[in-house]
Design an enzyme around this catalytic site. Structure first.
Site, short mmCIF file in Angstrom:
data_model
loop_
_atom_site.label_atom_id
_atom_site.label_comp_id
_atom_site.label_asym_id
_atom_site.label_seq_id
_atom_site.Cartn_x
_atom_site.Cartn_y
_atom_site.Cartn_z
N HIS A 38 0.83 -1.20 0.00
CA HIS A 38 0.00 0.00 0.00
C HIS A 38 0.87 1.25 0.00
O HIS A 38 2.01 1.23 0.48
CB HIS A 38 -0.89 0.03 1.25
CG HIS A 38 -2.24 -0.59 1.05
ND1 HIS A 38 -3.41 0.05 1.38
CD2 HIS A 38 -2.61 -1.80 0.56
CE1 HIS A 38 -4.44 -0.73 1.11
NE2 HIS A 38 -3.98 -1.86 0.61
N GLU A 106 -6.46 -0.11 -5.98
CA GLU A 106 -7.45 0.81 -5.41
C GLU A 106 -7.00 2.25 -5.66
O GLU A 106 -5.81 2.55 -5.61
CB GLU A 106 -7.61 0.62 -3.89
CG GLU A 106 -7.90 -0.79 -3.45
CD GLU A 106 -6.64 -1.56 -3.12
OE1 GLU A 106 -5.55 -0.95 -3.03
OE2 GLU A 106 -6.73 -2.79 -2.96
#
Length: 318
Positions: A38, A106
């Site tokens: 991430h 995402e």
């Protein structure tokens, strides 16, 4: 019988904590490691987000377990030619014990350079092209590529493992599962969905590796564990495409009040009931998974590993 691994959360823990968890996982009897990739955590309460490739380098020295990203998005924030170099070096450092898990990503992590966030069908096209580029680079040969989404000129990886890095594809719906079956070396999903595994197997996945993951919150006080999950990981209970399209941790925080303690209690294993923990992981085995990874939410990591070492893993491996 599947193998059981531990899922390292880079959203919730810094590098030193992740390394210590990896050591405890190996000592407890876990057989493999997943690690998230991430740029941001899902919310500020989680509070971390180290660069995964640096952590993998340290893991290669800290433990002897296989390591896989779960998952990297090699399409927007990082060019696939750069991801290929990172993955190849990780495979060399781990002695071939590295797998590259990839997905469509995402907006939370991928829009940070100001690029537009494409719809799913475009992201799937980008992912397939990225995989083609990375596989060519893993050969160690010079690559030139001029495709609809990426350009590569005179790129060659000089540090490559003896065998190409396996590329596993994450899927949560039929389109991504179909792509995984067609071009992946393995399949990753977070639901013990027997139908999805069957789609993957029939669509071309055959006997390839199917891996799944889940989150739990071990602790002697079930209600306290529920509150910990609601505080740290409410994002996992949000429906639909919100997880893919919301751009910042702040947006996830704005939706957190929609998540109730009852929602957490009904959908996450919380507490110290051995049978509940065992049943949750066995549900993946029953659905046909080859590897199952579990992540402990919250600060009681040592308690979790002691619990799994003495009570849960012996039942699963018995």
């Amino acid at each position: 019988m599947p193998e059981y691994g531990y899922f390292l959360s880079t959203e919730e823990f810094g590098p030193a904590e992740l390394l210590e968890q990896a050591r405890m996982a190996e000592q407890a009897g876990f057989q493999a490691l997943w690690i998230s990739d991430h740029y941001h955590p899902w919310n500020d309460a989680q509070g971390q987000s180290p660069f995964v490739w640096s952590v993998i380098g340290a893991l290669s020295e800290a433990v002897s377990l296989p390591v896989e990203t779960a998952v990297t998005c090699p399409t927007v924030r990082m060019h696939p030619a750069v991801v290929a170099q990172a993955a190849a070096t990780s495979a060399v450092m781990t002695g071939g014990r590295f797998r590259l898990g990839v997905g469509t990503g995402e907006a939370l992590n991928e829009h940070i350079l100001g690029d537009g966030w494409p719809p799913l069908h475009i992201r799937l096209e980008m992912l397939e092209e990225a995989i083609q580029i990375m596989r060519r680079l893993f050969t160690g040969e010079e690559v030139n590529h001029h495709g609809p989404h990426y350009t590569v000129e005179n790129a060659r990886l000089y540090t490559v493992p003896d065998e190409p890095v396996p590329v596993d594809i994450s899927g949560f719906g039929p389109k991504a599962t179909s792509l995984a079956a067609r071009v992946g070396d393995g399949f990753i999903t977070m639901m013990p969905d027997e139908d999805m595994v069957a789609q993957y197997r029939k669509g071309g996945g055959g006997g390839k590796l199917v891996s799944g993951g889940t989150k739990v919150c071990y602790g002697p006080d079930r209600d306290e564990a529920v509150r910990t999950v609601r505080k740290l990981w409410p994002n996992q209970f949000l429906p639909g495409e919100m997880g893919q399209i919301l751009p910042t941790p702040r947006h996830f925080e704005q939706l957190s009040p929609l998540v109730t303690e009852d929602m957490v209690r009904e959908n996450t294993v919380c507490g110290d009931d051995v049978d509940e923990h065992v049943a949750t992981l066995k549900s993946f085995a029953d659905a046909g998974f080859d590897r199952v990874y579990v992540n402990q939410i919250g600060p009681d990591q040592r308690g979790f590993f002691d619990f799994y070492r003495t009570k849960v893993l012996p039942q699963l491996n018995g």
